[in-house]
Design an enzyme around this catalytic site. Structure first.
Site, mmCIF file in Angstrom:
data_model
loop_
_atom_site.group_PDB
_atom_site.id
_atom_site.type_symbol
_atom_site.label_atom_id
_atom_site.label_comp_id
_atom_site.label_asym_id
_atom_site.label_seq_id
_atom_site.Cartn_x
_atom_site.Cartn_y
_atom_site.Cartn_z
ATOM 1 N N HIS A 147 0.816 -1.216 0.000
ATOM 2 C CA HIS A 147 0.000 0.000 0.000
ATOM 3 C C HIS A 147 0.845 1.258 0.000
ATOM 4 O O HIS A 147 2.059 1.218 0.188
ATOM 5 C CB HIS A 147 -0.954 -0.005 1.199
ATOM 6 C CG HIS A 147 -0.265 0.025 2.537
ATOM 7 N ND1 HIS A 147 0.177 1.187 3.116
ATOM 8 C CD2 HIS A 147 0.049 -0.969 3.390
ATOM 9 C CE1 HIS A 147 0.720 0.914 4.285
ATOM 10 N NE2 HIS A 147 0.670 -0.397 4.478
ATOM 11 N N CYS A 163 2.754 -5.155 6.600
ATOM 12 C CA CYS A 163 2.550 -4.815 5.192
ATOM 13 C C CYS A 163 3.810 -4.199 4.592
ATOM 14 O O CYS A 163 4.713 -3.786 5.304
ATOM 15 C CB CYS A 163 1.402 -3.819 5.063
ATOM 16 S SG CYS A 163 -0.174 -4.461 5.676
#
Length: 191
Positions: A147, A163
């Site tokens: 992201h 992440c």
């Protein structure tokens, strides 16, 4: 030897090269020049159309035809939260909403409890401008994401909850290149 073992750890860096640029930078704001995306040569046995994250060197590669790849610099999961493995892009979202996982809330309620019902997408959202949602067969959504972030100081650090993050304009560039169902390999940490 399994393919995953072949490209794990230090061998993975050899396959993808040292990251020294022969290439065209994608315009990006507030990022060190050596952190700009670049097209690099890779070993010919790496299939095109895949994402490979090398956590020890904070590099993400989007593989291209002709033994080439776009290399992006990323932030990764902090110690104990990075999960290696093989995944696929199961969803893609622009300006995604975000809800911390129960584990995140338990680890740090002061930071995350206030968002247990979610946060709408937007510039202040931790998932940034774009997100690729990582899935596994039989498991579905892993809650791992690749992201954007509006915090360039977190690139090339192990700071996230698991992440991989890119600055927002680079996340947009990657998002526009990667189709649904693309293979994603989060290589193991070796250091």
């Amino acid at each position: 030897m399994k393919r995953r073992d072949l490209i794990a750890g230090g061998t993975a860096l050899a396959l993808f090269g040292s990251g020294q640029a022969m290439a065209q930078a994608v315009a990006t704001s507030s990022i060190r020049p050596d952190f700009l995306p670049v097209e690099v040569p890779i070993r010919p046995e790496i299939a095109p159309g895949e994402i490979h994250v090398l956590p020890d060197s904070f590099m993400l590669f989007w593989t291209l035809p002709g033994a080439r790849a776009m290399r992006y610099m990323v932030g990764v999961g902090r110690p104990g939260l990075y999960e290696s493995g093989e995944f696929y892009v199961g969803a893609k979202k622009e300006w995604p909403s975000w809800t911390p996982t129960p584990d995140m809330i338990e680890r740090n309620p002061a930071a995350y409890k206030q968002y247990e019902d979610g946060m709408p997408g937007g510039p202040d959202n931790p998932l940034g401008a774009r997100a690729l949602y990582l899935f596994e067969p039989g498991r579905g959504d892993t809650y791992l994401r690749i992201h954007g972030t509006n915090a360039p100081s977190t690139i090339a650090t192990a700071v996230s909850n698991g992440c991989a993050r890119l600055v927002n304009d680079q996340a947009i560039d990657l998002y526009n290149r990667v189709p649904l169902k693309a293979r994603v390999v989060l290589h193991p940490k070796t250091i």
